[in-house]
Design an enzyme around this catalytic site. Sequence first.
Site, PDB file in Angstrom:
ATOM      1  N   GLU A  45      88.563   5.609  80.623  1.00 52.36           N
ATOM      2  CA  GLU A  45      88.796   4.163  80.578  1.00 52.36           C
ATOM      3  C   GLU A  45      90.281   3.831  80.650  1.00 52.36           C
ATOM      4  OE1 GLU A  45      86.789   2.676  77.147  1.00 52.36           O
ATOM      5  OE2 GLU A  45      84.791   2.973  77.990  1.00 52.36           O
ATOM      6  N   HIS A  69      82.809  -4.040  79.551  1.00 56.43           N
ATOM      7  CA  HIS A  69      81.966  -3.614  78.433  1.00 56.43           C
ATOM      8  C   HIS A  69      80.714  -4.477  78.279  1.00 56.43           C
ATOM      9  CE1 HIS A  69      85.356  -1.092  77.301  1.00 56.43           C
ATOM     10  NE2 HIS A  69      84.584  -0.510  76.420  1.00 56.43           N
TER      11      HIS A  69
END
Length: 287
Positions: A145, A178
């Site tokens: 990420e 997310h």
Amino acid sequence: MAVVFALESWQAVLLCLLFALIYVGSLYVWADSVNKNRDHPKTIKRRFASVGIISLIVPPILWSFSKTDESVNAHSIFEFLGIRFSGLIQALILPLVLTMILFLGPLALHYTAGVCRLYLEPKYWANSFSNLMWIRNRLVAPFSEEFIFRACMLPLLVPVFGANLSVFICPIFFGVAHFHHMIEKVVNGQQEVKEAFKTSSFQLCYTTVFGAYSAFLFLRTGHVMAPIIAHAFCNHMGFPVFAEVMGYQQPTRTKLIAAFVIGLVAWLFLLFPMTSPYLYGNTVYHV
């Protein structure tokens, strides 16, 4: 080879959006990836492979949008990605210490509850490194990420928006990415749509806030390892459970509250000194 990024603002935003979509999309390319629980060992292993491949694919795409620059102050694509040796030791230690200061309250809670004693047990670490969810949350997710959402996006955003504004633009992609967890919660029957939306909205907020801090660390240190280490630590600690403090009797409760306050104040005071670009030999980014 020294390079420079000179895109239009809309091009930079669209390319960052593409990176985000590629990253999230790679999690769902496998058959039955939506219906199967994200914590299922088979799903975790497949997603490890997905984000590993994406981490190899995105840098060449990023490089293809750069231009050769032979000026004295030019930097290589690796330096833009935060991959360099100068200041690496500092980047591995100082941002972690700074983040631990911010989490002084939660760390005090861990100590009071006796959780810290676990970290001294070899069996704890042996079990952790054999647990796929632990590896995902503490190693694979922080690395992949931060590499995609910070190291590969900020080189595009900084030249057009400036370092300061990019700190707040970059985490938007991270926070929105997310939101895909909502789909899994609803499809797998874990939550109703309304409850899943509330949970995902809360996650969107705090991941965006963390993303700004992470982008700040990347730009100040010029090292991708700085936000990776901070991300891994934050994933380990989880979101602070402030309500736990009220479950303790005095004077423990007051001491814990003091730890939360002192940690926040000390973090604010040390934020810029401990991330000074001078400490890390950072000449790539300026914020």
